[in-house]
Design an enzyme around this catalytic site. Sequence first.
Site, PDB file in Angstrom:
ATOM      1  CG  ASP A   1      -2.119   0.598   0.930  1.00  0.00           C
ATOM      2  OD1 ASP A   1      -2.451   1.592   0.526  1.00  0.00           O
ATOM      3  OD2 ASP A   1      -3.152   0.039   1.326  1.00  0.00           O
TER       4      ASP A   1
ATOM      5  CD  GLU B   1      -6.610   5.746   2.452  1.00  0.00           C
ATOM      6  OE1 GLU B   1      -5.728   4.793   2.260  1.00  0.00           O
ATOM      7  OE2 GLU B   1      -6.331   6.561   1.164  1.00  0.00           O
TER       8      GLU B   1
END
Length: 603
Positions: free
Chosen positions: A297, A484
């Site tokens: 990520d 997020e």
Amino acid sequence: MTNSFHKYKFFIPLLFTLFSCKKAVETKVDKEIIIEKKVDSLLKLMTLEEKIGQMSQVRHFWDISKNDVATKFIGAVIHTQGVNPGETAKEWQQKFIKLQKQALSTRLGIPLLFGVDAIHGQNTFNGATIFPHNIGLGATANPKLVEEAAAITAIEAQATGFNWVFSPCVAIPYNEKWGRVYEAFSESTELTSILTKASIKGHQGDLSDAKTVMATAKHFIGDGATEFGVEGGETSLSNDEINKRLMPPYKVAVNEKVGAVMASFNTLKRKPMHANKVYLIDTLKQKMKFDGIVVSDWKGYSRFGRNNIINAGVDMIMAVDGDLDYFQNNLKKAVDSSYVSEVRINDAVKRILRQKFRLGLFKNPFPDATLVSEIGSKTHRNKAKQAVRESLVLLKNEHTILPLSKETKKIVVVGEHANNAGLQSGGWTINWQGTLENYKGATTILEGIKKQSKGDVVYDKEATGNHFDADVAIIIVGETPYAEFFGDIGHESNIRKLTLTKEHKKYIKTYSEKGIKTIVVLISGRPLVVTKLIKKSDAFVAAWLPGSEGDGIAEVLFGDFNFSGKLPHSWPKTVKDLKGKYGPNFWDKSIKPLYPFGYGLKY
């Protein structure tokens, strides 16, 4: 002889079928054997610098200079928040074609992968078809529809120049406080597994087809099950719980030959998942036999242990925000010093090359210009509208106020979410954190209501117009977009709560207390605590984050279609019920939800 023929003639079609199946299997196996031979042959020709280059993924802006793709042997490009490749889809394609030509100009001519966060449609392109977020697709519980949505996303991603999407998210959210609840399908492992299979099948299809893309199952593992729902926090579940609740969707993904798996931000037993060899190599690659790419990520290399994450099994690094040279130089030193073995490097590069061959990029490295006309097409939007209709969950319908009559004389529509496509779509829409404005091609809920109604429809944005002569008030309330950790409840960077704002509560109170029949439509990325507001309303609809086709909501409110959605999550009764590490559905069965998983009314 004749009698024998007649006796067995009914078996002839079966024999042909069996022969054809065997031939198809052999062809598929032969194709994989050929690919492996090509991968091995190419790998033998590569220098260490070229191998490390293939393990590098960069943005097409900021991370690289003019000729870096060629001179640093870059393996993949990512598009995310920042500079767009152009104004039109054709310009996006041209930008990526230019970068692809640089890659092909190198000694070995290895083509690039182009990845994008296509979370609910090709959501980075203004004008694309935007589907309901996964939580809404979970409410449909319709695998065929999820597969069709993924296939459309693949087409529109390819049309803008991409061959790889970072989707689907197959997390099992344990706490509504997590800011990514909406990216996952459901709290149900079984439902998530079913829809994971459909999503991967839709995205990937035949990988070498120009209309399909490589999918990514994410985030491995435990991202939605952190304590208190903190993004990147600690997952303290037992191994048995992980294997029972979190692992099944990944097993399905691997069985479906998903092209990539993305490592997670969270820690597990205080160890970063990016550096967790037990799960990335021992479990995912060896035990589960995953043969695709493990991708990091954002800034995974510098954030989670540098070369330790390579040794743990990460194959491709998002070398962004200044990480490119740092990653490439340090990994080379680590190999030279034997801290990272070349065997590990070869495994990573083989996985990357394998997917590039499977995608057919060595034969057809460039995007198909004819697909541009399919972006946001009527056919695609109709399918997205179907997804909106099927995602709606009716929680309350007192006195059968729904469906509304199209002959209703006066309807007042309240709330900024009613007339704003950005607000109704949530995060990962045009921008990373979403948009607060209307965007190209989308329809709003208000537009849909006006289209359906034959009476007078007035818009009272902030419930200040005193339209108390209305027959019905349709009040659209909800969360503002987030993505997020910015969506985590209680995160220091925001003031998000598990219930509605005072202003939105006032919208409902203003009309319900005047005796106006009140229909509330909730736009949210997760179940919110709205128990008192449901009591104040005559009808209450959980609409999740519907995406670009807001008029699909009106089609159900006015009876063109009945409600069919079912809750993909149990619905909390009080904020107090959500104060623990995990939601009550996972830690205290004595706490009863307001509505259970699977609840949903019809008219």
